[in-house]
Design an enzyme around this catalytic site. Structure first.
Site, PDB file in Angstrom:
ATOM      1  N   HIS A  37       1.841   2.399  -3.352  1.00  0.00           N
ATOM      2  CA  HIS A  37       0.843   3.199  -4.077  1.00  0.00           C
ATOM      3  C   HIS A  37       1.038   4.698  -3.813  1.00  0.00           C
ATOM      4  CE1 HIS A  37      -1.775   0.227  -5.912  1.00  0.00           C
ATOM      5  NE2 HIS A  37      -1.918  -0.431  -4.795  1.00  0.00           N
ATOM      6  N   GLU A  84       0.824  -1.208   0.000  1.00  0.00           N
ATOM      7  CA  GLU A  84       0.000   0.000   0.000  1.00  0.00           C
ATOM      8  C   GLU A  84       0.862   1.263   0.000  1.00  0.00           C
ATOM      9  OE1 GLU A  84      -2.947  -0.281  -0.804  1.00  0.00           O
ATOM     10  OE2 GLU A  84      -3.177  -2.410  -0.386  1.00  0.00           O
TER      11      GLU A  84
HETATM   12 ZN   LIG Z   1      -2.616  -2.364  -4.669  1.00  0.00          ZN
END
Ligand SMILES: [Zn+2]
Length: 166
Positions: A142, A139
């Protein structure tokens, strides 16, 4: 509350770097609520990052409590998360709501020490391992404009088409 649209690869907005959050206020909390609802609406959603719904802010939600037999912290809202320490390396299979048609093998640190703020701006430090540590690293990528596709061990051997997202 609303389920937001997930940007899908190769949407160029997924390559942008997200900005630090400075306002811990009602608009942040509303976005966190929508992000969480979007994560829980998605199949297999154990994590989501704000850039996946087009908000370029450093906000991540991770909840791997659906896998009860592993060490984990339950539902976590991680604002401005920062990995302080890494240890060990391991290869594991990853999927992503922004890359619905594939999974892939990625090498990640096995354990991390993470610092992040919560929704009130309070700082916390977490020691994480295994699947939870992998989800958080995925995450945070991202937030820096990276997808697991950018980290595949090998495009030829470590990218797998999937028929249905389960
Ligand atoms: Zn992802």
């Amino acid at each position: 509350m609303a389920v937001l649209e997930i940007l899908k690869y190769p949407d160029p907005r997924l390559k942008d770097v997200a900005a630090e959050v400075s306002g811990f206020n009602a608009s942040l909390w509303a976005l966190v609520r929508d992000l969480e609802e979007t994560m829980r609406a998605g199949p297999g959603g154990v994590g989501i990052a704000a850039p996946q719904v087009g908000h370029l802010q450093r906000i991540v939600i991770v909840d791997v409590s659906s896998k009860p037999k592993i060490k984990q912290h339950g539902r976590l809202v991680l604002i401005n998360p920062e990995i302080l320490e890494w240890e060990g390396m391991g290869k594991g299979r990853e999927g992503c709501m922004s890359v619905p048609d594939y999974t892939g093998n990625v090498i990640r640190a096995k354990t991390i020490k993470l610092r992040a703020q919560d929704e009130q701006g309070e700082k916390h430090v977490y020691d994480m391992e295994g699947f939870e540590a992998r989800a958080v690293q995925h995450e945070i990528d991202h937030l820096d404009g990276l997808l697991f596709l950018d980290r595949l061990v090998s495009r030829r051997n470590d990218l797998f088409a999937r028929k249905a997202y389960k």
